[in-house]
Design a protein around this motif. Structure first.
Motif, PDB file in Angstrom:
ATOM      1  N   PRO A 127       0.697  -1.227  -0.065  1.00 33.64           N
ATOM      2  CA  PRO A 127      -0.315   0.192  -0.131  1.00 33.64           C
ATOM      3  C   PRO A 127       0.865   1.139  -0.039  1.00 33.64           C
ATOM      4  CG  PRO A 127       0.037  -0.943   2.167  1.00 33.64           C
ATOM      5  CD  PRO A 127       0.491  -2.163   1.210  1.00 33.64           C
ATOM      6  N   VAL A 128       0.333   2.260  -0.788  1.00 33.69           N
ATOM      7  CA  VAL A 128       1.291   3.672  -0.768  1.00 33.69           C
ATOM      8  C   VAL A 128       0.226   4.562  -0.549  1.00 33.69           C
ATOM      9  CG1 VAL A 128       2.154   5.160  -2.410  1.00 33.69           C
ATOM     10  CG2 VAL A 128       2.658   2.658  -2.567  1.00 33.69           C
ATOM     11  N   VAL A 129       0.662   5.644   0.346  1.00 35.02           N
ATOM     12  CA  VAL A 129       0.218   6.704   0.625  1.00 35.02           C
ATOM     13  C   VAL A 129       1.040   7.816   0.072  1.00 35.02           C
ATOM     14  CG1 VAL A 129      -0.490   8.472   2.556  1.00 35.02           C
ATOM     15  CG2 VAL A 129      -0.713   5.929   3.048  1.00 35.02           C
ATOM     16  N   LEU A 130       0.320   8.671  -0.700  1.00 37.79           N
ATOM     17  CA  LEU A 130       0.617   9.908  -1.337  1.00 37.79           C
ATOM     18  C   LEU A 130       0.159  11.298  -0.844  1.00 37.79           C
ATOM     19  CD1 LEU A 130       0.465   8.634  -5.141  1.00 37.79           C
ATOM     20  CD2 LEU A 130       2.379   8.184  -3.734  1.00 37.79           C
ATOM     21  N   THR A 131       0.970  11.969  -0.766  1.00 34.11           N
ATOM     22  CA  THR A 131       0.551  13.646  -0.186  1.00 34.11           C
ATOM     23  C   THR A 131       1.183  14.691  -0.763  1.00 34.11           C
ATOM     24  OG1 THR A 131       0.294  14.602   1.860  1.00 34.11           O
ATOM     25  CG2 THR A 131       2.201  13.206   1.996  1.00 34.11           C
ATOM     26  N   THR A 132       0.700  15.607  -0.879  1.00 37.94           N
ATOM     27  CA  THR A 132       1.348  17.033  -1.589  1.00 37.94           C
ATOM     28  C   THR A 132       1.099  18.022  -0.455  1.00 37.94           C
ATOM     29  OG1 THR A 132      -0.602  17.226  -2.591  1.00 37.94           O
ATOM     30  CG2 THR A 132       1.321  16.146  -3.643  1.00 37.94           C
ATOM     31  N   VAL A 133       1.709  19.197  -0.666  1.00 34.89           N
ATOM     32  CA  VAL A 133       1.656  20.257   0.545  1.00 34.89           C
ATOM     33  C   VAL A 133       1.303  21.450  -0.662  1.00 34.89           C
ATOM     34  CG1 VAL A 133       3.875  20.858   0.635  1.00 34.89           C
ATOM     35  CG2 VAL A 133       2.395  21.824   2.328  1.00 34.89           C
ATOM     36  N   GLU A 134       0.349  22.480  -0.377  1.00 35.26           N
ATOM     37  CA  GLU A 134       0.135  23.631  -0.986  1.00 35.26           C
ATOM     38  C   GLU A 134       0.399  23.508  -2.727  1.00 35.26           C
ATOM     39  OE1 GLU A 134      -1.329  26.158   0.114  1.00 35.26           O
ATOM     40  OE2 GLU A 134      -1.359  25.835   2.358  1.00 35.26           O
ATOM     41  N   SER A 135      -0.205  22.584  -3.482  1.00 36.24           N
ATOM     42  CA  SER A 135      -0.003  21.987  -4.762  1.00 36.24           C
ATOM     43  C   SER A 135      -0.453  23.566  -5.716  1.00 36.24           C
ATOM     44  CB  SER A 135      -0.395  20.713  -5.119  1.00 36.24           C
ATOM     45  OG  SER A 135      -2.018  20.857  -4.920  1.00 36.24           O
ATOM     46  N   LYS A 136      -1.499  23.955  -5.304  1.00 38.91           N
ATOM     47  CA  LYS A 136      -2.058  24.932  -6.066  1.00 38.91           C
ATOM     48  C   LYS A 136      -1.386  26.403  -5.666  1.00 38.91           C
ATOM     49  CE  LYS A 136      -6.400  22.707  -7.222  1.00 38.91           C
ATOM     50  NZ  LYS A 136      -5.955  21.239  -6.706  1.00 38.91           N
ATOM     51  N   SER A 137      -0.921  26.841  -4.631  1.00 41.98           N
ATOM     52  CA  SER A 137      -0.548  27.911  -4.330  1.00 41.98           C
ATOM     53  C   SER A 137       1.076  28.098  -4.188  1.00 41.98           C
ATOM     54  CB  SER A 137      -1.042  28.411  -2.834  1.00 41.98           C
ATOM     55  OG  SER A 137      -0.557  27.577  -2.147  1.00 41.98           O
ATOM     56  N   PHE A 138       1.692  27.000  -4.341  1.00 42.23           N
ATOM     57  CA  PHE A 138       3.318  27.131  -4.093  1.00 42.23           C
ATOM     58  C   PHE A 138       3.863  25.845  -4.909  1.00 42.23           C
ATOM     59  CE2 PHE A 138       7.237  26.390  -1.937  1.00 42.23           C
ATOM     60  CZ  PHE A 138       7.905  27.563  -2.232  1.00 42.23           C
ATOM     61  N   SER A 139       3.409  24.809  -4.184  1.00 43.94           N
ATOM     62  CA  SER A 139       4.461  23.623  -4.700  1.00 43.94           C
ATOM     63  C   SER A 139       4.548  23.029  -6.163  1.00 43.94           C
ATOM     64  CB  SER A 139       4.552  22.404  -3.467  1.00 43.94           C
ATOM     65  OG  SER A 139       4.725  23.140  -2.265  1.00 43.94           O
ATOM     66  N   GLY A 140       3.245  23.204  -6.604  1.00 41.49           N
ATOM     67  CA  GLY A 140       3.016  22.491  -7.899  1.00 41.49           C
ATOM     68  C   GLY A 140       2.350  21.117  -7.659  1.00 41.49           C
ATOM     69  N   TYR A 141       1.801  20.382  -8.590  1.00 42.10           N
ATOM     70  CA  TYR A 141       1.485  19.036  -8.619  1.00 42.10           C
ATOM     71  C   TYR A 141       2.252  18.094  -8.633  1.00 42.10           C
ATOM     72  CZ  TYR A 141      -2.809  21.554 -10.499  1.00 42.10           C
ATOM     73  OH  TYR A 141      -3.701  22.451 -10.503  1.00 42.10           O
ATOM     74  N   MET A 142       2.090  16.820  -7.960  1.00 41.02           N
ATOM     75  CA  MET A 142       2.710  15.911  -7.880  1.00 41.02           C
ATOM     76  C   MET A 142       3.643  15.663  -9.390  1.00 41.02           C
ATOM     77  SD  MET A 142       2.049  12.169  -6.258  1.00 41.02           S
ATOM     78  CE  MET A 142       0.972  11.776  -7.788  1.00 41.02           C
ATOM     79  N   TRP A 143       4.751  15.130  -9.079  1.00 41.96           N
ATOM     80  CA  TRP A 143       5.456  14.744 -10.440  1.00 41.96           C
ATOM     81  C   TRP A 143       4.823  13.862 -11.257  1.00 41.96           C
ATOM     82  CZ3 TRP A 143      10.147  12.794  -7.314  1.00 41.96           C
ATOM     83  CH2 TRP A 143      11.122  13.921  -6.806  1.00 41.96           C
ATOM     84  N   PRO A 144       4.881  14.300 -12.541  1.00 44.42           N
ATOM     85  CA  PRO A 144       3.901  13.196 -13.457  1.00 44.42           C
ATOM     86  C   PRO A 144       4.451  11.850 -13.455  1.00 44.42           C
ATOM     87  CG  PRO A 144       5.059  14.988 -14.617  1.00 44.42           C
ATOM     88  CD  PRO A 144       5.105  15.336 -13.109  1.00 44.42           C
ATOM     89  N   GLN A 145       5.818  11.576 -13.373  1.00 43.92           N
ATOM     90  CA  GLN A 145       6.439  10.177 -13.286  1.00 43.92           C
ATOM     91  C   GLN A 145       5.616   9.408 -12.377  1.00 43.92           C
ATOM     92  OE1 GLN A 145       7.990  13.189 -13.355  1.00 43.92           O
ATOM     93  NE2 GLN A 145       9.913  13.393 -14.363  1.00 43.92           N
ATOM     94  N   ILE A 146       5.443  10.093 -11.112  1.00 46.26           N
ATOM     95  CA  ILE A 146       5.022   9.177 -10.110  1.00 46.26           C
ATOM     96  C   ILE A 146       3.310   8.929 -10.294  1.00 46.26           C
ATOM     97  CG2 ILE A 146       4.509   9.263  -7.527  1.00 46.26           C
ATOM     98  CD1 ILE A 146       7.423   8.729  -8.126  1.00 46.26           C
TER      99      ILE A 146
END
Length: 235
Positions: free
Chosen positions: A58-77
């Motif tokens: 099992p995998v848990v993926l998480t991002t922080v402030e993707s729309k306001s600062f960090s951008g979306y998770m890498w498309p490769q992942i």
């Protein structure tokens, strides 16, 4: 992909006892990495993600402030987990986010393999608190990075002192495979090795073809993208 063979545990990772959490694999976070080669970090994380799929971990993926600062998770992942929507956070510390912790708890597993950016915050902080809450943490160090070598090294010292185990993407995959007689995952593991582990992969290819007489590996043909055709101007 399921794994029919049971591995002995005795302190080791198995496909049945761990969860992999990938934290803040986003463009802006990678921009700030100054201690490791950035492409190498992407490569290691892709290898780890593929291994999770192969061994049905099992995998848990998480991002922080993707729309306001960090951008979306890498498309490769995202390509490896096309139907998975990362857990969005505002907190630097994933362990402060109830949705992230809940996702870990739902797996029922007490061993967590962590990867992510940056080591001193997004890895160190949840590591220390998860250990406090009774979890066993494995930090995939080549899947992490920080703004400087000092920041990364200090973070790794801190998590090791707290009780975390440093590993690499390759360590995790080989620990999950454990025995080359486990044929149900063997070919998939070798595919990851050839694609992501440099001299090891080249050595495998050489042994297959030059020593054992196997046919060369055939990778999918690369299709060159074509430029979109512009509409003809009206005369």
């Amino acid at each position: 992909m399921t794994t029919a063979h049971k591995r002995s545990e005795k302190g080791l990772l198995t496909p049945d006892n761990c969860v992999i959490a990938m934290i803040d694999l986003e463009p802006q976070m990678l921009f700030g990495v100054g201690n490791f080669d950035r492409q190498a970090i992407i490569n290691a994380n892709v290898a780890l993600a593929k291994a999770a799929r192969v061994f049905d971990v099992p995998v848990v993926l998480t991002t922080v402030e993707s729309k306001s600062f960090s951008g979306y998770m890498w498309p490769q992942i995202q390509a490896i987990f096309p139907d998975y929507k990362p857990i969005e956070r505002s907190s630097m510390n994933s362990w402060d986010d109830k949705n992230f912790v809940s996702a870990i708890e739902k797996t029922g597993r007490k061993k967590i393999v962590l990867s992510g950016l940056w080591t001193e915050t997004c890895i160190a902080l949840p590591t220390i608190q998860a250990i406090h809450d009774g979890y066993e943490i494995y930090v995939a160090e080549d899947c992490c990075g920080d703004v400087s070598q000092l920041a990364h090294d200090n973070a790794m010292k801190r998590v090791v002192q707290a009780g975390a185990k440093p590993v690499t993407a390759l360590t995790v995959m080989l620990e999950l495979q454990r025995d080359w007689a486990f044929r149900e995952t063997y070919d998939a593991v070798m595919d990851i090795v050839k694609n992501h582990f440099g001299a090891y992969g080249a050595g495998v290819e050489y042994a297959y073809t030059m020593v054992h007489g196997a046919s060369p590996t055939k990778f999918p043909e690369y299709v060159v993208p074509t430029a979109p055709k512009t509409a003809a101007k009206a005369s």
